[in-house]
Design a protein around this motif. Sequence first.
Motif, mmCIF file in Angstrom:
data_model
loop_
_atom_site.group_PDB
_atom_site.id
_atom_site.type_symbol
_atom_site.label_atom_id
_atom_site.label_comp_id
_atom_site.label_asym_id
_atom_site.label_seq_id
_atom_site.Cartn_x
_atom_site.Cartn_y
_atom_site.Cartn_z
ATOM 1 N N THR A 1 -11.862 28.586 -106.403
ATOM 2 C CA THR A 1 -11.853 27.200 -105.944
ATOM 3 C C THR A 1 -11.996 27.102 -104.426
ATOM 4 O O THR A 1 -11.662 28.031 -103.700
ATOM 5 N N TYR A 2 -12.531 25.968 -104.013
ATOM 6 C CA TYR A 2 -12.505 25.627 -102.591
ATOM 7 C C TYR A 2 -12.312 24.121 -102.458
ATOM 8 O O TYR A 2 -12.699 23.350 -103.333
ATOM 9 N N ASP A 3 -11.688 23.732 -101.354
ATOM 10 C CA ASP A 3 -11.452 22.321 -101.034
ATOM 11 C C ASP A 3 -12.513 21.838 -100.062
ATOM 12 O O ASP A 3 -12.920 22.575 -99.161
ATOM 13 N N LEU A 4 -12.930 20.605 -100.256
ATOM 14 C CA LEU A 4 -13.823 19.994 -99.272
ATOM 15 C C LEU A 4 -13.049 19.743 -97.987
ATOM 16 O O LEU A 4 -11.868 19.385 -98.036
ATOM 17 N N PRO A 5 -13.702 19.888 -96.849
ATOM 18 C CA PRO A 5 -13.025 19.527 -95.597
ATOM 19 C C PRO A 5 -12.849 18.008 -95.538
ATOM 20 O O PRO A 5 -13.591 17.263 -96.188
ATOM 21 N N PRO A 6 -11.860 17.535 -94.791
ATOM 22 C CA PRO A 6 -11.565 16.097 -94.750
ATOM 23 C C PRO A 6 -12.772 15.213 -94.450
ATOM 24 O O PRO A 6 -12.906 14.130 -95.026
ATOM 25 N N GLU A 7 -13.672 15.672 -93.587
ATOM 26 C CA GLU A 7 -14.816 14.835 -93.224
ATOM 27 C C GLU A 7 -15.826 14.652 -94.361
ATOM 28 O O GLU A 7 -16.674 13.763 -94.315
ATOM 29 N N LEU A 8 -15.743 15.483 -95.404
ATOM 30 C CA LEU A 8 -16.650 15.340 -96.549
ATOM 31 C C LEU A 8 -15.996 14.663 -97.753
ATOM 32 O O LEU A 8 -16.692 14.243 -98.675
ATOM 33 N N LEU A 9 -14.670 14.570 -97.746
ATOM 34 C CA LEU A 9 -13.979 13.905 -98.858
ATOM 35 C C LEU A 9 -14.462 12.462 -98.974
ATOM 36 O O LEU A 9 -14.554 11.747 -97.984
ATOM 37 N N GLY A 10 -14.779 12.055 -100.181
ATOM 38 C CA GLY A 10 -15.240 10.696 -100.406
ATOM 39 C C GLY A 10 -16.711 10.486 -100.113
ATOM 40 O O GLY A 10 -17.257 9.428 -100.412
ATOM 41 N N ARG A 11 -17.384 11.494 -99.539
ATOM 42 C CA ARG A 11 -18.803 11.356 -99.191
ATOM 43 C C ARG A 11 -19.723 12.083 -100.161
ATOM 44 O O ARG A 11 -20.854 11.660 -100.355
#
Length: 172
Positions: free
Chosen positions: A93-103
């Motif tokens: 797994t990997y998490d999206l960085p905050p600037e890509l969340l919701g985009r």
Amino acid sequence: MTEAKGADLGLPDLTGPAGLPYRPCAGVVLANPQGLVFAGRRIDNPGHAWQMPQGGIDAGETPRQAALRELVEETGVRADLVTVEAETPDWVTYDLPPELLGRVWKGRFGGQAQKWFLMRFHGQDSDIRIDTDHPEFDRWQWMSAADLAHGIVPFKRAVYAQVIGAFCDRLA
């Protein structure tokens, strides 16, 4: 096509950033006979990030089927030109960085849970065609696994290290 749900694939019930689920995904480490790995330079990244073929798993697909489909869609390499040699034992797994969340992914996912497959390429370089119907790469090359791990976007580096570690005994 509708994307598969993690529970349908035996994916653990994990939650990513902002309480969003992970997007089920399959990835391909396409290795040539010398153990070098296919790397495509993403069209949509101004930093010229390199990556391996990967993409979402559609409803009704197994991760292996999705990996073979993504291979054709992104590289033009047909299933008869590869041998599936191995797969990661667990989901990575990997998490999206905050600037890509919701985009990305219409804001529905906080990252990806990926199943990776090592596939040995038996074709010719001319069998690789990145000028597909929906191209994701503007350039490709064979790279050492270590060089590719340095060329990926920073938030995916840990994933690539884990995947390459799983297959390192079969790569150059």
